[in-house]
Motif scaffolding. Structure first.
Motif, PDB file in Angstrom:
ATOM      1  N   ARG A  56      -2.450  -0.092   7.411  1.00  0.00           N
ATOM      2  CA  ARG A  56      -2.772  -0.806   6.178  1.00  0.00           C
ATOM      3  C   ARG A  56      -2.019  -0.216   4.988  1.00  0.00           C
ATOM      4  N   THR A  59       1.608  -1.584   5.209  1.00  0.00           N
ATOM      5  CA  THR A  59       1.746  -3.001   4.853  1.00  0.00           C
ATOM      6  C   THR A  59       1.428  -3.225   3.378  1.00  0.00           C
ATOM      7  N   GLN A  63       5.849  -2.138   3.406  1.00  0.00           N
ATOM      8  CA  GLN A  63       6.618  -1.490   4.467  1.00  0.00           C
ATOM      9  C   GLN A  63       6.198  -2.052   5.841  1.00  0.00           C
ATOM     10  N   THR A  64       6.283  -3.378   5.975  1.00  0.00           N
ATOM     11  CA  THR A  64       5.812  -4.032   7.185  1.00  0.00           C
ATOM     12  C   THR A  64       6.588  -3.575   8.420  1.00  0.00           C
ATOM     13  N   ALA A  67       5.191  -0.439   9.477  1.00  0.00           N
ATOM     14  CA  ALA A  67       3.872  -0.659  10.076  1.00  0.00           C
ATOM     15  C   ALA A  67       4.007  -1.116  11.522  1.00  0.00           C
ATOM     16  N   VAL A  68       4.974  -1.978  11.789  1.00  0.00           N
ATOM     17  CA  VAL A  68       5.221  -2.433  13.164  1.00  0.00           C
ATOM     18  C   VAL A  68       5.656  -1.245  14.021  1.00  0.00           C
ATOM     19  N   VAL A  89      -0.923  -6.510   9.951  1.00  0.00           N
ATOM     20  CA  VAL A  89       0.502  -6.814  10.061  1.00  0.00           C
ATOM     21  C   VAL A  89       0.722  -8.326  10.087  1.00  0.00           C
ATOM     22  N   ALA A  92       0.537  -9.586   6.633  1.00  0.00           N
ATOM     23  CA  ALA A  92       1.751  -9.252   5.873  1.00  0.00           C
ATOM     24  C   ALA A  92       2.890 -10.210   6.220  1.00  0.00           C
ATOM     25  N   PHE A  93       3.035 -10.536   7.504  1.00  0.00           N
ATOM     26  CA  PHE A  93       4.061 -11.500   7.900  1.00  0.00           C
ATOM     27  C   PHE A  93       3.773 -12.871   7.299  1.00  0.00           C
TER      28      PHE A  93
END
Length: 119
Positions: A56, A59, A63-64, A67-68, A89, A92-93
């Motif tokens: 969390r 994201t 910084q997605t 995060a992935v 995530v 966020a996408f």
């Protein structure tokens, strides 16, 4: 800071989680990562909740991709992410309009037998 706090107080994963969450709220993902890394040096056991807070934090700071990557490291270790970790995530996408990446994440979840809780 963490070492100094550990001399005064008993540090728990809850305390570290709160500190990581505080970093997330002010978009200091770099500090959050350092806190999590240093907590393991103090022999604090991490858990899925603490790792999810880190996802969390990443994201929330935009910084997605990191995060992935963090989810991938969780999958490779003993912390199989749960649906809320993936939901952050996915959200966020969705916010970024990256439908293809969200679809890929749903496929990844399916492969790992993690049922999505959002659509």
């Amino acid at each position: 800071w963490l070492e100094a706090m550990s001399k005064e107080f008993e540090l728990t994963t809850v305390a570290v989680g709160a500190a990581v969450d505080a970093c997330a709220r002010v978009a200091r993902w770099d500090s959050a990562i350092r806190l999590l890394e240093r907590s393991s040096c103090l022999h604090l056991k991490s858990d899925r909740i603490l790792q999810g807070i880190m996802v969390r934090a990443l994201t929330g700071a935009g910084q997605t991709a990191r995060a992935v990557d963090w989810l991938g490291s969780m999958e490779a270790e003993t912390f199989l992410p749960d649906a809320p970790c993936y939901n952050v995530v996915l959200h966020a996408f969705a916010r970024a309009g990256k439908v293809d990446k969200a679809a890929s994440m749903f496929t990844r979840m399916e492969h790992l037998s993690v049922a999505p809780t959002i659509v």
